[in-house]
Design a protein around this motif. Structure first.
Motif, PDB file in Angstrom:
ATOM      1  N   LEU A  36       0.833  -1.210   0.000  1.00 44.45           N
ATOM      2  CA  LEU A  36       0.000   0.000   0.000  1.00 44.45           C
ATOM      3  C   LEU A  36       0.862   1.253   0.000  1.00 44.45           C
ATOM      4  O   LEU A  36       0.619   2.188  -0.768  1.00 44.45           O
ATOM      5  N   LEU A  37       1.873   1.271   0.856  1.00 43.75           N
ATOM      6  CA  LEU A  37       2.740   2.448   0.948  1.00 43.75           C
ATOM      7  C   LEU A  37       3.522   2.654  -0.347  1.00 43.75           C
ATOM      8  O   LEU A  37       3.674   3.783  -0.809  1.00 43.75           O
ATOM      9  N   ASP A  38       3.995   1.566  -0.951  1.00 41.40           N
ATOM     10  CA  ASP A  38       4.717   1.664  -2.222  1.00 41.40           C
ATOM     11  C   ASP A  38       3.823   2.202  -3.335  1.00 41.40           C
ATOM     12  O   ASP A  38       4.302   2.858  -4.260  1.00 41.40           O
ATOM     13  N   THR A  42      -1.437   6.288   1.461  1.00 41.59           N
ATOM     14  CA  THR A  42      -0.999   6.707   2.805  1.00 41.59           C
ATOM     15  C   THR A  42      -2.161   7.141   3.687  1.00 41.59           C
ATOM     16  O   THR A  42      -1.949   7.780   4.710  1.00 41.59           O
ATOM     17  N   ARG A  43      -3.371   6.810   3.287  1.00 43.32           N
ATOM     18  CA  ARG A  43      -4.560   7.023   4.114  1.00 43.32           C
ATOM     19  C   ARG A  43      -5.129   5.635   4.370  1.00 43.32           C
ATOM     20  O   ARG A  43      -5.820   5.073   3.521  1.00 43.32           O
ATOM     21  N   ILE A  44      -4.774   5.078   5.540  1.00 42.70           N
ATOM     22  CA  ILE A  44      -5.072   3.669   5.824  1.00 42.70           C
ATOM     23  C   ILE A  44      -5.833   3.544   7.138  1.00 42.70           C
ATOM     24  O   ILE A  44      -5.455   4.135   8.156  1.00 42.70           O
ATOM     25  N   THR A  72       4.222  11.506   4.910  1.00 47.52           N
ATOM     26  CA  THR A  72       3.815  11.847   3.550  1.00 47.52           C
ATOM     27  C   THR A  72       2.437  12.501   3.508  1.00 47.52           C
ATOM     28  O   THR A  72       1.798  12.541   2.454  1.00 47.52           O
ATOM     29  N   GLY A  73       1.970  12.995   4.661  1.00 44.42           N
ATOM     30  CA  GLY A  73       0.706  13.717   4.711  1.00 44.42           C
ATOM     31  C   GLY A  73      -0.534  12.860   4.858  1.00 44.42           C
ATOM     32  O   GLY A  73      -1.653  13.368   4.757  1.00 44.42           O
ATOM     33  N   GLY A  74      -0.371  11.592   5.115  1.00 41.97           N
ATOM     34  CA  GLY A  74      -1.514  10.694   5.275  1.00 41.97           C
ATOM     35  C   GLY A  74      -1.759  10.362   6.728  1.00 41.97           C
ATOM     36  O   GLY A  74      -1.374  11.106   7.632  1.00 41.97           O
ATOM     37  N   PHE A  75      -2.389   9.215   6.948  1.00 38.68           N
ATOM     38  CA  PHE A  75      -2.653   8.772   8.313  1.00 38.68           C
ATOM     39  C   PHE A  75      -2.815   7.262   8.361  1.00 38.68           C
ATOM     40  O   PHE A  75      -3.121   6.620   7.357  1.00 38.68           O
ATOM     41  N   LEU A  76      -2.593   6.717   9.540  1.00 41.93           N
ATOM     42  CA  LEU A  76      -2.951   5.336   9.861  1.00 41.93           C
ATOM     43  C   LEU A  76      -3.876   5.432  11.053  1.00 41.93           C
ATOM     44  O   LEU A  76      -3.553   6.088  12.056  1.00 41.93           O
TER      45      LEU A  76
END
Length: 112
Positions: A36-38, A42-44, A72-76
């Motif tokens: 997913l990250l690759d 990055t919104r998981i 990278t500006g996303g979230f987990l």
């Protein structure tokens, strides 16, 4: 362990896990998160409702993914943890740096 990834609104990847995350199964989780990250996902949100056990490898995978997503500006976000998982996340100190939501619906909310 069973893993499923579904695409949700807002570009969120929902990772649903059922079973135990341990030495034998954690590599599949790690590979899924890396994929997913690759792909730039990055919104998981991780649905933990079906997780009965998680060892340090699984916890480390969540910490790594959180750090990468946020950089990278996303979230987990973790969602619907079983009582065991909620207690484990609090005990090891991940339930703070990683947002933990009571339900998947709550975690999928863009305003969360």
């Amino acid at each position: 362990m069973h893993l499923a990834v579904t695409n949700r609104a807002g570009g969120i990847a929902l990772v649903s896990i059922a079973g135990a995350i341990d030495l034998n199964t954690a590599p599949a989780l790690r590979d899924t998160m890396h994929r997913l990250l690759d792909e730039g996902r990055t919104r998981i949100v991780v649905d933990l409702a079906g997780v009965q056990f998680c060892d340090s490898i699984g916890l480390g995978t969540f910490a790594y993914a959180r750090n990468h997503c946020e950089a990278t500006g996303g979230f987990l976000r973790l969602a619907a943890p079983t009582p065991f998982m909620a207690r484990l996340l609090r005990t090891v100190g991940l339930a703070g740096p990683i947002p933990v939501h009571a339900t998947v619906t709550e975690a999928l909310d863009p305003a969360a």
